[in-house]
Each structure stands twice: as structure tokens, then as C-alpha cells.
Enzyme design. Sequence first.
Site, PDB file in Angstrom:
ATOM      1  N   HIS A  51       6.049  65.641  22.616  1.00 54.12           N
ATOM      2  CA  HIS A  51       5.152  64.484  22.725  1.00 54.12           C
ATOM      3  C   HIS A  51       5.874  63.223  22.242  1.00 54.12           C
ATOM      4  O   HIS A  51       5.797  62.168  22.874  1.00 54.12           O
ATOM      5  CB  HIS A  51       3.888  64.679  21.875  1.00 54.12           C
ATOM      6  N   LYS A  70     -11.592  73.290  23.475  1.00 53.06           N
ATOM      7  CA  LYS A  70     -10.290  73.912  23.224  1.00 53.06           C
ATOM      8  C   LYS A  70     -10.210  74.549  21.829  1.00 53.06           C
ATOM      9  O   LYS A  70      -9.222  75.169  21.501  1.00 53.06           O
ATOM     10  CB  LYS A  70      -9.157  72.883  23.380  1.00 53.06           C
ATOM     11  N   ARG A  75       6.245  69.381  31.935  1.00 59.02           N
ATOM     12  CA  ARG A  75       7.348  70.151  31.354  1.00 59.02           C
ATOM     13  C   ARG A  75       8.007  71.033  32.395  1.00 59.02           C
ATOM     14  O   ARG A  75       9.193  71.295  32.343  1.00 59.02           O
ATOM     15  CB  ARG A  75       6.827  71.042  30.213  1.00 59.02           C
ATOM     16  N   SER A  89       1.991  72.698  22.411  1.00 57.83           N
ATOM     17  CA  SER A  89       1.197  72.810  21.192  1.00 57.83           C
ATOM     18  C   SER A  89       0.660  74.223  21.030  1.00 57.83           C
ATOM     19  O   SER A  89       0.639  74.766  19.922  1.00 57.83           O
ATOM     20  CB  SER A  89       0.039  71.809  21.224  1.00 57.83           C
TER      21      SER A  89
END
Length: 161
Positions: A16, A40, A89, A127
Amino acid sequence: MRALYPGTFDPITNGHHDLVRRAVRIFDEVVVAIASNPKKRPLFTLEERVELSKEVLSDIPNCSVVGYAGLTVQFARENDIGVMLRGLRAVSDFEFEFQMATMSRKIEPEVETVFLTPDEQFTYISSTMVKEVATFGGDVSQFVHARVDQELKSRTRSKAD
């Protein structure tokens, strides 16, 4: 021009940080917008994620960090931000991000989505993976800022007890 870099950032990673560092070379300001996103089930509260992100990104000029709830694209419009920044990514990220960008354009046609890729050394960091490794006592110090590493150790140690 201002860009919005939205996400859950639970926790913020070196990937990030790299994306924000790249983005401020393109945009006048990058607003890192941290979504509350309770679906989440984040490890850190919204306030903790904002605080950690502010500390991690403090070395980057023209970057601010805010928390928010609701639709990201509406947050962008309400704050007069015309560009949403999304990180890719791997090819596997593209399908989901493309769907999100298309939906956002339908909701708010004036907000554009721009995709950036991180440096190759960060393409495998997420993450979710960082949290999983930390939960099992693995060393994540190479993937996150020292303060985030400290907070992950504290948080995952207390969950394991």
C-alpha cells in the site's frame, strides 16, 4: 488533481505504501480512504486503521488519510475527487477490480478509475495474507511498517490466548 485510494487497509502493508508513493508522483494529492466495511470483519477498528495508516504514510507529502462509511464512489463525489486509484497485484485482481470500476462508473460517471501496479517485490503481499501469517506467529516484519508489526503481534497474541 486529487485521487482517492480506497480500501480496508486491515492492516496497511508495504505494498500500500509503495502504491501511494507512486501515486503522489502522478496526482497533486492522494487521499487514502479507509472503509469501515464491517462485512470483512476487520482485525483493527476503523480508528486504529486510520491511525496506523497516518503513521505509516507520514513520510509521503501530499497524502492524507480519512475513514469513511458507505459507497466509495459517492464518497469521492461528495469530496470532489474525480479519480479513484486501485492497485493491481496480479492478473487475478483485474476481474474483480474491472467489475468494481464499471459499477462505479454507472453510479458516478464523473469519477474515473485508474489502476496502478506495485513494485514487483510487493505483488504477493496482501493484508489478508499478512494477518494470517501473523495469527500463526509468523514474522511479517518485512511486509509491514514496524508499528504495524508491533500492533499485529499484540493483537494476534491476545487472540491466541
